[in-house]
Design a protein around this motif. Sequence first.
Motif, mmCIF file in Angstrom:
data_model
loop_
_atom_site.group_PDB
_atom_site.id
_atom_site.type_symbol
_atom_site.label_atom_id
_atom_site.label_comp_id
_atom_site.label_asym_id
_atom_site.label_seq_id
_atom_site.Cartn_x
_atom_site.Cartn_y
_atom_site.Cartn_z
ATOM 1 N N SER A 71 36.837 40.022 35.683
ATOM 2 C CA SER A 71 36.839 39.303 34.411
ATOM 3 C C SER A 71 37.570 37.978 34.601
ATOM 4 C CB SER A 71 37.506 40.139 33.317
ATOM 5 O OG SER A 71 38.861 40.398 33.643
ATOM 6 N N ARG A 72 37.504 37.150 33.581
ATOM 7 C CA ARG A 72 38.123 35.825 33.700
ATOM 8 C C ARG A 72 38.777 35.421 32.404
ATOM 9 N NH1 ARG A 72 33.677 35.184 31.098
ATOM 10 N NH2 ARG A 72 32.724 33.240 30.422
ATOM 11 N N ASP A 73 39.720 34.499 32.526
ATOM 12 C CA ASP A 73 40.332 33.827 31.378
ATOM 13 C C ASP A 73 40.115 32.338 31.621
ATOM 14 O OD1 ASP A 73 42.069 32.468 29.621
ATOM 15 O OD2 ASP A 73 43.404 34.202 29.530
ATOM 16 N N ASN A 74 39.147 31.773 30.930
ATOM 17 C CA ASN A 74 38.794 30.375 31.165
ATOM 18 C C ASN A 74 39.975 29.440 30.917
ATOM 19 O OD1 ASN A 74 36.360 31.945 30.609
ATOM 20 N ND2 ASN A 74 35.285 30.020 30.857
ATOM 21 N N ALA A 75 40.718 29.696 29.856
ATOM 22 C CA ALA A 75 41.818 28.813 29.479
ATOM 23 C C ALA A 75 42.904 28.782 30.545
ATOM 24 C CB ALA A 75 42.399 29.240 28.142
ATOM 25 N N LYS A 76 43.066 29.895 31.246
ATOM 26 C CA LYS A 76 44.114 29.987 32.267
ATOM 27 C C LYS A 76 43.572 29.774 33.673
ATOM 28 C CE LYS A 76 46.970 33.226 29.609
ATOM 29 N NZ LYS A 76 47.613 34.567 29.597
ATOM 30 N N ASN A 77 42.276 29.537 33.803
ATOM 31 C CA ASN A 77 41.650 29.420 35.130
ATOM 32 C C ASN A 77 42.050 30.590 36.025
ATOM 33 O OD1 ASN A 77 40.255 26.997 34.625
ATOM 34 N ND2 ASN A 77 42.063 25.777 35.126
ATOM 35 N N THR A 78 41.972 31.763 35.459
ATOM 36 C CA THR A 78 42.423 32.963 36.153
ATOM 37 C C THR A 78 41.303 34.006 36.175
ATOM 38 O OG1 THR A 78 44.724 32.585 35.543
ATOM 39 C CG2 THR A 78 44.112 34.824 36.154
ATOM 40 N N VAL A 79 41.168 34.638 37.326
ATOM 41 C CA VAL A 79 40.210 35.717 37.475
ATOM 42 C C VAL A 79 40.975 37.002 37.769
ATOM 43 C CG1 VAL A 79 39.850 35.309 39.959
ATOM 44 C CG2 VAL A 79 38.054 36.429 38.601
ATOM 45 N N TYR A 80 40.455 38.107 37.267
ATOM 46 C CA TYR A 80 41.107 39.400 37.428
ATOM 47 C C TYR A 80 40.165 40.384 38.113
ATOM 48 C CZ TYR A 80 43.935 37.325 33.727
ATOM 49 O OH TYR A 80 44.726 36.468 32.983
ATOM 50 N N LEU A 81 40.748 41.360 38.757
ATOM 51 C CA LEU A 81 39.969 42.462 39.308
ATOM 52 C C LEU A 81 40.677 43.757 38.930
ATOM 53 C CD1 LEU A 81 37.439 43.127 41.032
ATOM 54 C CD2 LEU A 81 39.001 43.379 42.983
ATOM 55 N N GLN A 82 40.095 44.472 37.991
ATOM 56 C CA GLN A 82 40.624 45.769 37.603
ATOM 57 C C GLN A 82 40.000 46.819 38.512
ATOM 58 O OE1 GLN A 82 42.969 46.646 35.210
ATOM 59 N NE2 GLN A 82 42.775 48.697 36.094
ATOM 60 N N MET A 83 40.849 47.532 39.214
ATOM 61 C CA MET A 83 40.367 48.513 40.188
ATOM 62 C C MET A 83 40.813 49.903 39.750
ATOM 63 S SD MET A 83 41.149 46.442 43.726
ATOM 64 C CE MET A 83 42.912 46.526 43.536
ATOM 65 N N ASN A 84 39.851 50.731 39.429
ATOM 66 C CA ASN A 84 40.116 52.113 39.008
ATOM 67 C C ASN A 84 39.555 53.093 40.027
ATOM 68 O OD1 ASN A 84 41.225 51.074 36.593
ATOM 69 N ND2 ASN A 84 39.223 51.141 35.575
ATOM 70 N N SER A 85 39.998 54.322 39.921
ATOM 71 C CA SER A 85 39.519 55.390 40.818
ATOM 72 C C SER A 85 39.566 54.949 42.270
ATOM 73 C CB SER A 85 38.083 55.792 40.431
ATOM 74 O OG SER A 85 38.027 56.220 39.090
ATOM 75 N N LEU A 86 40.688 54.397 42.658
ATOM 76 C CA LEU A 86 40.819 53.850 44.005
ATOM 77 C C LEU A 86 40.730 54.934 45.061
ATOM 78 C CD1 LEU A 86 43.512 51.177 43.238
ATOM 79 C CD2 LEU A 86 41.347 50.724 44.392
#
Length: 124
Positions: A71-86
């Motif tokens: 996912s991303r936050d355009n205002a913060k120029n930040t991208v995320y990676l949520q990792m479940n069931s690792l």
Amino acid sequence: QVQLVESGGGLVQAGGSLRLSCAASGRSFSIYAMGWFRQAPGKEREFVAKIIWSGGYTDYADSVKGRFTISRDNAKNTVYLQMNSLKPEDTAVYSCALAPLITYHLQEADFRSWGQGTQVTVSS
């Protein structure tokens, strides 16, 4: 020149979750897409997920579909990676990358800026 700084890696037990973040900064830059790649010891770097900045289209490697979410936050120029069931096989150094130019068929070579990487270790 754009700088990418990742955070959020660590050690987790199998079945657990982690959330990675990657913030882009610099004087002047554009974002067409951002992505996450990973490299395990003794293996080549592989694609994990990418997101097109405008519109939010996402794509995942088959090995992480249904478990990871980018996912991303355009205002913060930040991208995320949520990792479940690792899983232990998810253990790797995870790096974020930025593709600045509109590209019809985005390839790894189109990602021009890279972060230093963050270690993710999943114990069994």
